[in-house]
Design an enzyme around this catalytic site. Structure first.
Site, PDB file in Angstrom:
ATOM      1  N   GLN A  77      24.595  51.368  39.834  1.00  0.00           N
ATOM      2  CA  GLN A  77      25.195  50.628  38.721  1.00  0.00           C
ATOM      3  C   GLN A  77      24.275  49.549  38.160  1.00  0.00           C
ATOM      4  O   GLN A  77      24.125  49.419  36.946  1.00  0.00           O
ATOM      5  CB  GLN A  77      26.518  50.007  39.160  1.00  0.00           C
ATOM      6  CG  GLN A  77      27.194  49.159  38.088  1.00  0.00           C
ATOM      7  CD  GLN A  77      28.595  48.743  38.463  1.00  0.00           C
ATOM      8  OE1 GLN A  77      29.474  49.582  38.626  1.00  0.00           O
ATOM      9  NE2 GLN A  77      28.815  47.439  38.615  1.00  0.00           N
ATOM     10  N   ASP A 111      41.770  39.383  41.076  1.00  0.00           N
ATOM     11  CA  ASP A 111      41.168  38.388  40.185  1.00  0.00           C
ATOM     12  C   ASP A 111      40.709  38.986  38.863  1.00  0.00           C
ATOM     13  O   ASP A 111      40.323  38.257  37.946  1.00  0.00           O
ATOM     14  CB  ASP A 111      39.965  37.739  40.884  1.00  0.00           C
ATOM     15  CG  ASP A 111      38.894  38.763  41.261  1.00  0.00           C
ATOM     16  OD1 ASP A 111      39.255  39.802  41.838  1.00  0.00           O
ATOM     17  OD2 ASP A 111      37.706  38.526  41.001  1.00  0.00           O
ATOM     18  N   SER A 162      30.817  43.309  39.338  1.00  0.00           N
ATOM     19  CA  SER A 162      30.468  44.027  38.114  1.00  0.00           C
ATOM     20  C   SER A 162      30.245  43.064  36.951  1.00  0.00           C
ATOM     21  O   SER A 162      29.336  43.256  36.136  1.00  0.00           O
ATOM     22  CB  SER A 162      31.564  45.041  37.767  1.00  0.00           C
ATOM     23  OG  SER A 162      31.601  46.094  38.712  1.00  0.00           O
ATOM     24  N   HIS A 196      33.115  42.634  48.638  1.00  0.00           N
ATOM     25  CA  HIS A 196      32.848  41.457  49.463  1.00  0.00           C
ATOM     26  C   HIS A 196      31.642  41.697  50.367  1.00  0.00           C
ATOM     27  O   HIS A 196      30.782  40.823  50.529  1.00  0.00           O
ATOM     28  CB  HIS A 196      34.074  41.124  50.299  1.00  0.00           C
ATOM     29  CG  HIS A 196      35.291  40.808  49.491  1.00  0.00           C
ATOM     30  ND1 HIS A 196      35.859  39.552  49.460  1.00  0.00           N
ATOM     31  CD2 HIS A 196      36.059  41.578  48.682  1.00  0.00           C
ATOM     32  CE1 HIS A 196      36.927  39.567  48.662  1.00  0.00           C
ATOM     33  NE2 HIS A 196      37.054  40.794  48.178  1.00  0.00           N
ATOM     34  N   HIS A 253      36.413  47.402  35.178  1.00  0.00           N
ATOM     35  CA  HIS A 253      37.643  46.809  35.709  1.00  0.00           C
ATOM     36  C   HIS A 253      37.525  45.296  35.858  1.00  0.00           C
ATOM     37  O   HIS A 253      38.497  44.624  36.181  1.00  0.00           O
ATOM     38  CB  HIS A 253      37.969  47.436  37.055  1.00  0.00           C
ATOM     39  CG  HIS A 253      36.964  47.114  38.134  1.00  0.00           C
ATOM     40  ND1 HIS A 253      35.615  47.311  37.968  1.00  0.00           N
ATOM     41  CD2 HIS A 253      37.111  46.587  39.379  1.00  0.00           C
ATOM     42  CE1 HIS A 253      34.979  46.935  39.071  1.00  0.00           C
ATOM     43  NE2 HIS A 253      35.858  46.488  39.933  1.00  0.00           N
ATOM     44  N   ASP A 286      33.498  34.573  54.189  1.00  0.00           N
ATOM     45  CA  ASP A 286      34.282  34.907  53.009  1.00  0.00           C
ATOM     46  C   ASP A 286      35.575  34.101  53.032  1.00  0.00           C
ATOM     47  O   ASP A 286      36.167  33.890  54.093  1.00  0.00           O
ATOM     48  CB  ASP A 286      34.588  36.415  53.025  1.00  0.00           C
ATOM     49  CG  ASP A 286      35.175  36.919  51.720  1.00  0.00           C
ATOM     50  OD1 ASP A 286      36.306  36.500  51.386  1.00  0.00           O
ATOM     51  OD2 ASP A 286      34.540  37.749  51.053  1.00  0.00           O
ATOM     52  N   TRP A 333      34.378  40.883  40.090  1.00  0.00           N
ATOM     53  CA  TRP A 333      33.381  39.841  39.865  1.00  0.00           C
ATOM     54  C   TRP A 333      31.958  40.339  40.076  1.00  0.00           C
ATOM     55  O   TRP A 333      31.025  39.924  39.383  1.00  0.00           O
ATOM     56  CB  TRP A 333      33.656  38.609  40.718  1.00  0.00           C
ATOM     57  CG  TRP A 333      32.764  37.457  40.351  1.00  0.00           C
ATOM     58  CD1 TRP A 333      31.917  36.753  41.149  1.00  0.00           C
ATOM     59  CD2 TRP A 333      32.613  36.876  39.036  1.00  0.00           C
ATOM     60  NE1 TRP A 333      31.251  35.787  40.434  1.00  0.00           N
ATOM     61  CE2 TRP A 333      31.672  35.837  39.125  1.00  0.00           C
ATOM     62  CE3 TRP A 333      33.195  37.143  37.791  1.00  0.00           C
ATOM     63  CZ2 TRP A 333      31.281  35.064  38.033  1.00  0.00           C
ATOM     64  CZ3 TRP A 333      32.815  36.378  36.697  1.00  0.00           C
ATOM     65  CH2 TRP A 333      31.866  35.355  36.823  1.00  0.00           C
TER      66      TRP A 333
END
Length: 479
Positions: free
Chosen positions: A356, A395, A376, A33, A371, A137, A374
């Site tokens: 990443q 999620d 990723s 987040h 995994h 958020d 969102w």
């Protein structure tokens, strides 16, 4: 508020004075987040608008350390001002390595303590600007609820998950509220392009987390609009559903302004010195699979062994990031003895931070065992890399359905119907081979590359996502 703010880029098409409109980002204090709203801060600041990124000091430090794709965030970064709030002295900060469920519960509790300190800061800030725009958020609605007392404030809810996940959850609530018969519910889902069978909320979230979500939902009446880290190219049908649902629920307009992550990172960036990128430079195109499970995933020691064996037996090249993998028992990750020697030249194990996004953007990377958080998912989709889905919680199971069943740019490794079962090395081995070395995997890679190209084009001048971002900025800076 700082008054002499230097522009990060020249996108101020509306002639807005720097003290005229001020944006405040209020992220939930968890890495995924924090990362999304920090990236959004970068994008919005390029329109010559001052941004205040607010959070606990420990969270801010974490976000700064892990941001990539841009130069490091500092307290003097043009247009972005960091407001660090000390964690209450009486609060016991849990370590994720001690117990994941306790860590999540403590993070939820910690976020609530920001309410009083935040409103005091916002009131002070509102006195020096014509319009104060809060981007919060969706898990921080309770914390920002007191902004109703500030006359010149507008609040926009940022949804940190996919439009697919959000729309399916809202529609399920409507189905329950209306007591729709099964046949009618199935017919409606078919029209809305929502799969009939989806992972249940009860199997994906803890009861404490669902209660926390319910608490937030009571305070979204402050919402003037909704923001999503996605775009029409990826989730057009589900954004259309959400637009109708938000109008029905009187939650304002919505803007799909993603992807937030950079769409291209130059090779001379600060991150390209990482050892795994130098190793990737020597590999064949699309020959390497990245294996990474995010910052809140938990694996048992037995599962680590099966994963290691499956990667080894697949005979495929891989980069395995183990730094962020947590063991359910609170133990450190132990790679089997002699493993690194056996995979030498074919695989790399990264025990520190790994860039990443730049790995995914490298031409040698052809797959991502993920995994399905969102962040990723959007990074992989943006870079045109297909996903082997291994959802853990929250999620992620629904994101996995979007990736595999809807977008068809991924395969299933962990079947959510058997989410409590051990994923054996044979399953891992077969999935990695299927994605990296089969005609089906090649077709999936082609689809992923085509989708990624469209996403990147949407962020260029004249692209749909850029136009939507321009629209949002024009809205919040209107006279």
């Amino acid at each position: 508020m700082a008054t002499n703010v230097t522009s990060l880029a020249n996108h101020n098409q509306n002639g807005t004075k720097q003290e005229d409109v001020v944006i405040v980002m209020v992220p939930f204090p968890a890495q995924g987040h924090l990362n999304q709203l920090l990236h959004l801060s970068r994008l919005v600041s390029s329109y010559n608008l001052p941004i205040h990124y607010v959070g606990f000091n420990t969270s801010i430090r974490q976000a700064k350390l892990r941001v990539y794709g841009w130069d490091p965030i500092t307290n003097t970064t043009p247009n972005i001002h960091v407001k660090e709030i000390p964690i209450p002295s009486s609060y016991n900060v849990q370590s994720p390595c001690s117990n994941m469920s306790k860590f999540i519960a403590s993070t939820l509790d910690l976020s609530l303590t920001l309410r009083e300190l935040l409103i005091a800061f916002l009131i002070e800030l509102s006195s020096t600007t014509r319009r104060l725009v809060i981007v919060y958020d969706s898990l921080m609605a309770f914390v920002v609820q007191d902004i109703v007392s500030i006359p010149n404030v507008e609040a926009y809810c940022f949804h940190p998950v996919s439009a697919f996940t959000t729309s399916s959850i809202i529609w399920e609530s409507i189905e329950k509220f209306l007591h729709l018969p099964t046949f009618l519910g199935k017919f409606a889902r078919k029209l809305l392009k929502i799969p009939i069978e989806l992972p249940s909320l009860e199997s994906s979230f803890t009861h404490e987390f669902l209660d926390f979500l319910s608490m937030q939902d009571k305070h979204h009446n402050i919402c003037s609009g909704n923001l999503f880290d996605t775009c029409k190219v990826v989730e057009g049908p589900y954004l259309e559903i959400l637009a109708k649902l938000h109008r029905l629920l009187r939650r304002g307009n919505q803007w799909a302004i993603g992807p937030f992550n950079p769409i291209k990172i130059p090779k001379d960036s600060k991150d390209h010195c990482h050892k795994c990128l130098r190793w990737l430079d020597k590999q064949e195109p699309n020959s390497v699979i990245l294996v990474s499970f995010g910052t809140t995933s938990s694996l048992s020691s037995d599962q680590i062994k099966e994963l290691a064996m499956g990667l080894e037996k697949s005979d495929q090249k891989f980069i395995w990031v183990v730094r962020d993998v947590l063991l359910g028992e609170g133990q450190e990750v132990n790679i089997p003895n002699g493993y690194e020697e056996r995979i030498h030249g074919r695989g790399i194990i990264v025990k520190d931070w790994a860039p990443q996004l730049e790995i995914l953007g490298h031409s040698s990377t052809g797959g991502f065992l993920s995994h399905c958080g969102w962040n990723s998912c959007m990074e992989s989709i943006t870079m045109g890399v297909p996903i082997a889905s291994w959802p853990m919680s929250f999620d992620q199971p629904r994101n996995a359905v979007l990736v595999t069943n809807v977008l068809k740019v991924g395969i299933v490794v962990k079947d959510w119907e058997r989410h409590d079962d051990l994923v054996t090395f044979t399953i891992v081995e077969n999935a990695v081979r299927k994605l990296m070395d089969s005609p089906e995997g090649d077709e999936m890679r082609t689809r992923a590359m085509e989708l990624g190209k469209k996403v990147r084009e949407s962020m260029m001048d004249g692209g749909i996502s850029r136009k939507v971002m321009d629209s949002f900025i024009a809205h919040v800076t209107r006279d």
